[in-house]
Design an enzyme around this catalytic site. Sequence first.
Site, PDB file in Angstrom:
ATOM      1  N   GLU A 219       0.849  -1.220   0.030  1.00 41.78           N
ATOM      2  CA  GLU A 219      -0.030  -0.116   0.409  1.00 41.78           C
ATOM      3  C   GLU A 219       0.570   1.028  -0.226  1.00 41.78           C
ATOM      4  O   GLU A 219       1.591   1.372   0.883  1.00 41.78           O
ATOM      5  CB  GLU A 219      -1.024   0.143   1.285  1.00 41.78           C
ATOM      6  CG  GLU A 219      -2.142   1.404   0.928  1.00 41.78           C
ATOM      7  CD  GLU A 219      -2.718   1.094   2.121  1.00 41.78           C
ATOM      8  OE1 GLU A 219      -3.612   2.102   2.835  1.00 41.78           O
ATOM      9  OE2 GLU A 219      -3.491   0.074   2.818  1.00 41.78           O
TER      10      GLU A 219
ATOM     11  N   LYS B 194      -7.815   0.740  11.101  1.00 39.47           N
ATOM     12  CA  LYS B 194      -7.066  -0.746   9.302  1.00 39.47           C
ATOM     13  C   LYS B 194      -5.820   0.642   9.420  1.00 39.47           C
ATOM     14  O   LYS B 194      -4.246  -0.352   9.342  1.00 39.47           O
ATOM     15  CB  LYS B 194      -7.894  -0.539   8.966  1.00 39.47           C
ATOM     16  CG  LYS B 194      -7.740  -0.849   6.943  1.00 39.47           C
ATOM     17  CD  LYS B 194      -6.785   0.027   6.221  1.00 39.47           C
ATOM     18  CE  LYS B 194      -6.303  -0.621   5.096  1.00 39.47           C
ATOM     19  NZ  LYS B 194      -5.391   0.146   4.349  1.00 39.47           N
TER      20      LYS B 194
ATOM     21  N   ASP C 146       2.191 -14.199  11.404  1.00 43.46           N
ATOM     22  CA  ASP C 146       0.654 -15.547  11.033  1.00 43.46           C
ATOM     23  C   ASP C 146      -0.182 -13.858  11.630  1.00 43.46           C
ATOM     24  O   ASP C 146      -0.441 -13.442  12.271  1.00 43.46           O
ATOM     25  CB  ASP C 146       0.104 -15.970  11.943  1.00 43.46           C
ATOM     26  CG  ASP C 146      -1.823 -16.952  11.405  1.00 43.46           C
ATOM     27  OD1 ASP C 146      -1.884 -15.402  10.393  1.00 43.46           O
ATOM     28  OD2 ASP C 146      -2.158 -17.584  11.535  1.00 43.46           O
TER      29      ASP C 146
ATOM     30  N   HIS D 295      -0.458   9.729   0.027  1.00 43.01           N
ATOM     31  CA  HIS D 295      -1.517   9.074  -0.809  1.00 43.01           C
ATOM     32  C   HIS D 295      -0.564   9.476  -2.424  1.00 43.01           C
ATOM     33  O   HIS D 295      -1.137   8.222  -3.169  1.00 43.01           O
ATOM     34  CB  HIS D 295      -2.738   8.721  -0.529  1.00 43.01           C
ATOM     35  CG  HIS D 295      -2.925   8.160   1.230  1.00 43.01           C
ATOM     36  ND1 HIS D 295      -2.535   6.960   0.990  1.00 43.01           N
ATOM     37  CD2 HIS D 295      -3.665   8.481   2.127  1.00 43.01           C
ATOM     38  CE1 HIS D 295      -2.805   6.064   1.882  1.00 43.01           C
ATOM     39  NE2 HIS D 295      -3.507   7.638   3.144  1.00 43.01           N
TER      40      HIS D 295
END
Length: 451
Positions: free
Chosen positions: A86, A282, A298, A395
């Site tokens: 990302e 998130k 994991d 971004h």
Amino acid sequence: MKHQAVEGFSKLSKEGKIEWVVNEYLNGDDSAIKILKQYWNDDAELQKLHDEFSENTISNFYMPFGLAPNFLINNELYAIPMAVEESSVVAAASKAAKFWQTRGGFKTTILSTTKLGHVHFMYEGDKEKLKTAFDSTIKNQLIETTNDITKNMRARGGGILNLELIDKTADLDHYFQIKASFETMDSMGANFINSCLEQFAKTLKAAIETDTNFTDPEKDSVQIVMCILSNYTPDCIVRAEVSCPIEQLAEGNVTSAEFIEKFSRAVRIAEIEPYRATTHNKGIMNGIDAVVIATGNDFRAVEACAHTYAAKDGQYSSLTHCEVKDGIFRFWIDLPTALGTIGGLTALHPLVKLALGILGKPNAKELMGFVAVAGLAQNFGALRSLVTTGIQKGHMKMHLMNILNQLEATEEEKKYFVNYFKDKTVSHHNVIEEFCKVRGVKNVEEIKKEK
């Protein structure tokens, strides 16, 4: 086109699997074969190792492996490896690290390291009789019959910490649990915990069957439902935090008072509003997952645990919190997470071993700290941008590069566009329009014809 089921797919060679999927799902496209094979490693032994990490492997799926430098953690400087695709995650973490490097850095504290597993079973008999038997004899038998399994873990300082009989019949008729607490030291411990739980189930069943106090063969029998560790580890927690005098938060045109007001309000909104908390957390997981993946752990288990913990009080809420007290700003995260630095991919994947080497070959507790710091840094960077310059600035720079790469822009063209959009809004339409002007064409289709 209807697709046909395949028999014995796992027994096909890698070439055979590729041939099947290309013919069955990709219309025999030879370019698909080229794409799959171009990601194979030239080192045959290394490729074989990767093939054996999973099943039905036909290629490798690459992710960027980056570094976020300048993390001052517990008075030591670190570069944190991050595997993430990302845009802006590594940049945001690095920027936050640089900000806090001159303000005391990050501090980590292990609050607890207990991991959990359960034997889920059904029992229709006398509850009190079961409880008495468990406390007087069965509990000790469970520990004794797992001594061979726990021997090595006990030698390292770990093992079974506690066993409890949990009555869940108020939620589901006849439902009970054996709740087992473990210390697994530097391993994540999944196989160890599950092996113990399966032995617990056998011992429990045998103990009830041979105990003369349990006389009713139907009601007094134990039906084992399942034996499995829990990925929710509310007692395996690390705290990462930053703090500084409030006057050190002033930057540019933003005063410290303005920053604190806006930042604290943003955190508070995430604490009370699940819609915001979901996106807020998130962003935290952007940083956490990147380090978890880079170190061969994991990330699905870490995600599940973190989100369950965020809802532990009955409403989904922020994982991070802040306060101002006696002129000191403090920002922190309490992260429940079960990680390992031995076993699994940590001893097999070359990049994982390298990542752990970059971090100084940490033990599990130290790795918990690095992961929590990455999440806190990511969240600080995102909130800082949101309440000051806006989140889109960073971004959009990466978004611009993604569009230019899709257009196969030259390096000179990329430099031109970065400069061109310094004071303009980046959108797909605007980039395409200007790109066509630079190339002297009417539309993107003409660019494709050039190729």
